[in-house]
Design a protein around this motif. Structure first.
Motif, mmCIF file in Angstrom:
data_model
loop_
_atom_site.group_PDB
_atom_site.id
_atom_site.type_symbol
_atom_site.label_atom_id
_atom_site.label_comp_id
_atom_site.label_asym_id
_atom_site.label_seq_id
_atom_site.Cartn_x
_atom_site.Cartn_y
_atom_site.Cartn_z
ATOM 1 N N SER A 46 -5.504 -5.124 -2.984
ATOM 2 C CA SER A 46 -4.920 -6.041 -2.005
ATOM 3 C C SER A 46 -3.965 -6.972 -2.733
ATOM 4 O O SER A 46 -4.226 -7.384 -3.874
ATOM 5 C CB SER A 46 -6.012 -6.862 -1.325
ATOM 6 O OG SER A 46 -5.457 -7.991 -0.693
ATOM 7 N N PRO A 101 -10.508 -1.802 -0.419
ATOM 8 C CA PRO A 101 -10.745 -0.404 -0.026
ATOM 9 C C PRO A 101 -10.730 0.550 -1.215
ATOM 10 O O PRO A 101 -9.856 0.453 -2.081
ATOM 11 C CB PRO A 101 -9.584 -0.100 0.923
ATOM 12 C CG PRO A 101 -8.496 -1.058 0.528
ATOM 13 C CD PRO A 101 -9.182 -2.289 0.040
ATOM 14 N N ILE A 114 -9.116 2.957 12.998
ATOM 15 C CA ILE A 114 -9.016 1.806 12.096
ATOM 16 C C ILE A 114 -9.346 0.496 12.819
ATOM 17 O O ILE A 114 -9.820 -0.453 12.186
ATOM 18 C CB ILE A 114 -7.616 1.751 11.449
ATOM 19 C CG1 ILE A 114 -7.655 0.929 10.145
ATOM 20 C CG2 ILE A 114 -6.584 1.201 12.410
ATOM 21 C CD1 ILE A 114 -6.389 1.025 9.326
ATOM 22 N N SER A 156 -9.849 5.817 3.024
ATOM 23 C CA SER A 156 -10.427 4.703 2.272
ATOM 24 C C SER A 156 -11.800 4.379 2.824
ATOM 25 O O SER A 156 -12.140 4.750 3.955
ATOM 26 C CB SER A 156 -9.533 3.465 2.371
ATOM 27 O OG SER A 156 -9.640 2.886 3.667
ATOM 28 N N CYS A 188 -11.343 2.092 7.020
ATOM 29 C CA CYS A 188 -11.040 0.743 7.511
ATOM 30 C C CYS A 188 -9.660 0.260 7.093
ATOM 31 O O CYS A 188 -9.296 -0.882 7.386
ATOM 32 C CB CYS A 188 -12.088 -0.240 6.988
ATOM 33 S SG CYS A 188 -13.797 0.266 7.262
ATOM 34 N N ALA A 189 -8.879 1.093 6.392
ATOM 35 C CA ALA A 189 -7.648 0.564 5.811
ATOM 36 C C ALA A 189 -6.442 1.489 5.816
ATOM 37 O O ALA A 189 -5.324 1.009 5.666
ATOM 38 C CB ALA A 189 -7.919 0.120 4.367
ATOM 39 N N THR A 240 0.829 -1.202 0.000
ATOM 40 C CA THR A 240 0.000 0.000 0.000
ATOM 41 C C THR A 240 0.866 1.256 0.000
ATOM 42 O O THR A 240 0.581 2.218 -0.721
ATOM 43 C CB THR A 240 -0.944 -0.005 1.213
ATOM 44 O OG1 THR A 240 -1.879 -1.079 1.064
ATOM 45 C CG2 THR A 240 -1.704 1.306 1.345
ATOM 46 N N ASN A 273 -11.978 -1.607 10.769
ATOM 47 C CA ASN A 273 -11.553 -2.878 10.185
ATOM 48 C C ASN A 273 -12.321 -4.045 10.797
ATOM 49 O O ASN A 273 -12.771 -4.954 10.088
ATOM 50 C CB ASN A 273 -10.042 -3.046 10.369
ATOM 51 C CG ASN A 273 -9.470 -4.148 9.509
ATOM 52 O OD1 ASN A 273 -9.431 -5.305 9.917
ATOM 53 N ND2 ASN A 273 -9.038 -3.805 8.308
#
Length: 335
Positions: free
Chosen positions: A315, A302, A281, A149, A174-175, A127, A285
């Motif tokens: 991912s 995401p 997060i 995200s 969440c990412a 990422t 998540n």
């Protein structure tokens, strides 16, 4: 028609050009061919023909534009764009030329130059390596300081949940942002509302989530997370005064009308939220994975948001369909 199919159909009508940065990855080459076959977007694949045929010999590359940064006649011009963006940070022209030949950076420079409408990478890069070029040259959208995200959460077909009548919701962040401050949470909220409208096709009603509803709980002695969400709510309302947004809410107060009425009477969002901004997060998540596993929701993402131009991260465990979906989403963000 499922929401994902609707997204693909909408993307196809836009005829956008998306760059896929990882022609060395079999899944990416396969996805490029599938996207081209379905007409979802025009694809620029960073790689060379020999390499792509080696990793995916069965794939027909017809209709895909292949570009190799090592031989492209645009590399020098892109290096100049990079140099102008980074010279204040001490980058030399020699360093810019070297970095412009990196595939993820080359893709980001194509996006910055306007030669493509969106960028997708991350199948075989971290990422950090995927988003760093975007942060360095594409940068954030006007009025937004935070790249974040979200996941577009789609209910299983045929399910009927009174707390999610549209069958779709947006969860953020969440990412990317681990412990966002109040301003970052406000940015996340405004960006997520835009994503909800543009991609999920819903009129956003944004809930700023907490373990507290309208001051019912407090943690001043420990982490001050409740005051943070309260401040973020006020900042987001100032940023987007016409947006249906409220908080802080516990999740049940955000989605259940009977609880929302009891705990936040008079709120237009309480009990009816469809965009959920988590305080950090950890919560985000965990929350989206609970919905995935217990509720059998599909999670698209995401989805990156907050960039000046559409840029998305895959991912490293993605499959071909994940890449196809991400390209379709990226095309809609470019509308």
């Amino acid at each position: 028609m499922s929401l994902l199919e609707e997204i693909k159909v909408k993307a196809a009508k836009l005829n956008k050009t998306i760059v896929l940065c990882e022609g060395e990855d079999k899944r990416v080459v396969q996805a490029a061919a599938e996207i081209t076959k379905q007409g979802i977007a025009k694809i620029v694949l960073i790689g060379n023909e020999e390499e792509c045929k080696k990793v995916a010999p069965e794939v027909d590359l017809t209709g895909i534009t292949l570009i190799d940064p090592l031989t492209s006649d645009k590399t020098a011009a892109y290096a100049e764009i990079l140099y102008e963006a980074r010279k204040a940070k001490g980058m030399t022209q020699e360093e810019a030329l070297k970095q412009a030949k990196d595939r993820t950076m080359f893709g980001a420079l194509m996006l910055k130059a306007g030669d493509v409408d969106g960028y997708v990478s991350g199948a075989c890069h971290s990422t950090a390596n995927t988003l760093r070029p975007g942060l360095q040259v594409v940068k954030t959208a006007p009025g937004i300081k935070t790249v974040s995200s979200c996941f577009i959460m789609i209910a299983p077909e045929g399910s009927a949940n009174p707390y999610n009548p549209d069958g779709v919701a947006v969860f953020a962040d969440c990412a990317i942002n681990i412990e966002p401050d109040a301003q970052q949470l406000a940015d996340i909220a405004v960006s997520s509302a835009k994503t909800a409208k543009a991609i999920a096709g819903i009129e956003p009603r944004v809930a700023m989530l907490s373990f507290s509803t309208k001051g019912s709980g407090n943690d001043d002695k420990y982490f001050k997370s409740v005051p943070k969400v309260q401040e973020a709510t006020a900042l987001a309302k100032a940023m987007a005064p016409d947006l249906a947004l409220d908080g802080e809410f516990q999740f049940d107060a955000a989605v259940a009308p009977e609880v929302g009425q009891l705990k936040a009477p008079g709120s237009a969002v309480a009990g009816h939220a469809n965009v959920f901004v988590f305080p950090n997060i950890n919560a985000g998540n965990i929350g989206y994975k609970i919905a995935q596993r217990f509720g059998n929701y599909m999670a698209i993402g995401p989805v990156c948001q907050g960039f000046a131009k559409p840029l998305n991260d895959l991912s490293r465990g993605c499959n071909v369909e994940d890449i196809v979906a991400t390209v379709a989403v990226t095309a809609l963000q470019a509308e």
